[in-house]
Design a protein around this motif. Structure first.
Motif, PDB file in Angstrom:
ATOM      1  N   SER A 133       0.821  -1.212   0.000  1.00 15.81           N
ATOM      2  CA  SER A 133       0.000   0.000   0.000  1.00 15.81           C
ATOM      3  C   SER A 133       0.855   1.262   0.000  1.00 15.81           C
ATOM      4  O   SER A 133       0.453   2.291  -0.554  1.00 15.81           O
ATOM      5  CB  SER A 133      -0.944  -0.007   1.201  1.00 15.81           C
ATOM      6  N   ARG A 177      -3.454   4.318  -9.429  1.00 18.51           N
ATOM      7  CA  ARG A 177      -4.061   4.518  -8.101  1.00 18.51           C
ATOM      8  C   ARG A 177      -5.521   4.946  -8.173  1.00 18.51           C
ATOM      9  O   ARG A 177      -6.251   4.834  -7.175  1.00 18.51           O
ATOM     10  CB  ARG A 177      -3.251   5.525  -7.287  1.00 18.51           C
ATOM     11  N   ARG A 193      -9.274   1.856  -8.458  1.00 19.90           N
ATOM     12  CA  ARG A 193      -9.373   1.151  -7.178  1.00 19.90           C
ATOM     13  C   ARG A 193     -10.509   0.132  -7.203  1.00 19.90           C
ATOM     14  O   ARG A 193     -11.507   0.307  -7.902  1.00 19.90           O
ATOM     15  CB  ARG A 193      -9.590   2.165  -6.049  1.00 19.90           C
ATOM     16  N   LEU A 234      -3.889  -5.191  -2.065  1.00 18.84           N
ATOM     17  CA  LEU A 234      -2.966  -4.355  -1.302  1.00 18.84           C
ATOM     18  C   LEU A 234      -2.665  -4.959   0.064  1.00 18.84           C
ATOM     19  O   LEU A 234      -3.533  -5.558   0.703  1.00 18.84           O
ATOM     20  CB  LEU A 234      -3.542  -2.955  -1.095  1.00 18.84           C
ATOM     21  N   ARG A 294      -0.360  -4.196   3.901  1.00 21.17           N
ATOM     22  CA  ARG A 294       0.189  -3.151   4.766  1.00 21.17           C
ATOM     23  C   ARG A 294       1.016  -3.816   5.874  1.00 21.17           C
ATOM     24  O   ARG A 294       1.048  -5.046   5.979  1.00 21.17           O
ATOM     25  CB  ARG A 294      -0.921  -2.297   5.381  1.00 21.17           C
ATOM     26  N   MET A 334      -4.647  -5.352   3.329  1.00 20.19           N
ATOM     27  CA  MET A 334      -5.166  -4.026   3.658  1.00 20.19           C
ATOM     28  C   MET A 334      -6.664  -4.144   3.878  1.00 20.19           C
ATOM     29  O   MET A 334      -7.485  -3.844   3.011  1.00 20.19           O
ATOM     30  CB  MET A 334      -4.842  -3.067   2.523  1.00 20.19           C
ATOM     31  N   TRP A 363     -13.094   4.039  -0.370  1.00 17.90           N
ATOM     32  CA  TRP A 363     -12.056   3.619  -1.302  1.00 17.90           C
ATOM     33  C   TRP A 363     -12.548   3.631  -2.753  1.00 17.90           C
ATOM     34  O   TRP A 363     -11.769   3.859  -3.682  1.00 17.90           O
ATOM     35  CB  TRP A 363     -11.576   2.222  -0.912  1.00 17.90           C
ATOM     36  N   ILE A 378      -5.162   4.259   3.552  1.00 19.41           N
ATOM     37  CA  ILE A 378      -4.161   3.191   3.631  1.00 19.41           C
ATOM     38  C   ILE A 378      -3.357   3.232   4.929  1.00 19.41           C
ATOM     39  O   ILE A 378      -2.615   2.291   5.224  1.00 19.41           O
ATOM     40  CB  ILE A 378      -3.220   3.199   2.410  1.00 19.41           C
TER      41      ILE A 378
END
Length: 250
Positions: free
Chosen positions: A86, A100, A103, A162, A164, A185, A195, A209
């Motif tokens: 992320s 980006r 999404r 994604l 994290r 994520m 999002w 994020i």
């Protein structure tokens, strides 16, 4: 990283969380419940996008970047794009920064990760899920990709999931390998809806994020390895007792 996920409820369950999907034709998608899919098989998976309206469709897990311009490169490197950090979404010059604004949400009911135990030959697989909701959403990005399939020569929609930095619980489970200390994520339903908003700024994206799902909102238990061929049924997530397995600190 996260390569093993589950979706064990009916596809209609998604509409409880995202009622805006109830549009003409949106219920045409068919997806059978599955207790385990591995990313390296590049399966089709239900994803939610807001591309020309809120939609639920099936995309292929694993985009094929332009740099993978031969079948040999695809075979060797495609799995590297199943997940995206992320942090890279807002890093200039990255593929993830370039897309980006494309999404998506990846619905799941749980995921699997492996824990390394000092002195043990094999890692222990865990099944992890939220405590109080039947499904959750993982933040993702989508792109049109070369299929590299003779039966599907056209470009196909594909997604990446994604990840994290892990919360305290996941840091104990995903504690080995080159990508230790990561988790999907996972978003609250409110953040999942945000999002998908097309007008998000980079500041908005950064705020989303940075969210870390609290460890107290997760439950997990050891299971048999999911990297072995087995029937796709509830036995995949059945708890397994390992003698001498150190307890997780929650």
């Amino acid at each position: 990283m996260c390569y093993d996920i589950a979706f064990t409820v009916s596809i209609e369950s998604i509409y409880k969380y995202l009622p805006g999907l109830k549009a003409p034709g949106s219920l045409d998608i068919h997806f059978d419940p599955t207790w385990h899919r591995i990313g390296m098989s590049y399966p089709q998976w239900p994803v939610v996008t807001n591309h020309n309206g809120l939609k639920l469709e099936k995309y292929t897990w694993g985009p094929v970047p332009k740099m993978l311009d031969t079948l040999e490169k695809v075979k060797r490197q495609r799995q590297l794009f199943l997940n995206a950090r992320s942090e890279k979404v807002l890093e200039n010059g990255t593929m993830w920064n370039a897309i980006r604004h494309q999404r998506c949400l990846i619905p799941a009911t749980g995921f699997f990760e492996y824990r390394q135990i000092p002195g043990w030959k094999n890692k222990v697989a865990y099944y992890i899920k939220p405590k109080e909701q039947e499904l959750f959403f993982i933040a993702g990005l989508w792109a049109m990709s070369n299929s590299w399939d003779v039966d599907k020569p056209d470009r196909i929609p594909a997604f990446t999931l994604l990840t994290r930095a892990a919360n305290p619980l996941m840091a104990q489970i995903h504690n080995g390998g080159d990508n230790a200390g990561r988790m999907p994520m996972m978003l609250t339903t409110a953040l999942a809806k945000q999002w998908l908003q097309p007008q998000l700024t980079d500041t908005n994206i950064r705020g989303i994020i940075q969210y870390e799902l609290p460890a107290t909102q997760l439950e997990c238990w050891p299971v048999n390895s999911v990297r072995k061929v087995k029937p796709d049924d509830a036995a995949v997530i059945a708890p397994v007792a390992y003698e001498g397995l150190p307890a997780l600190q929650v």
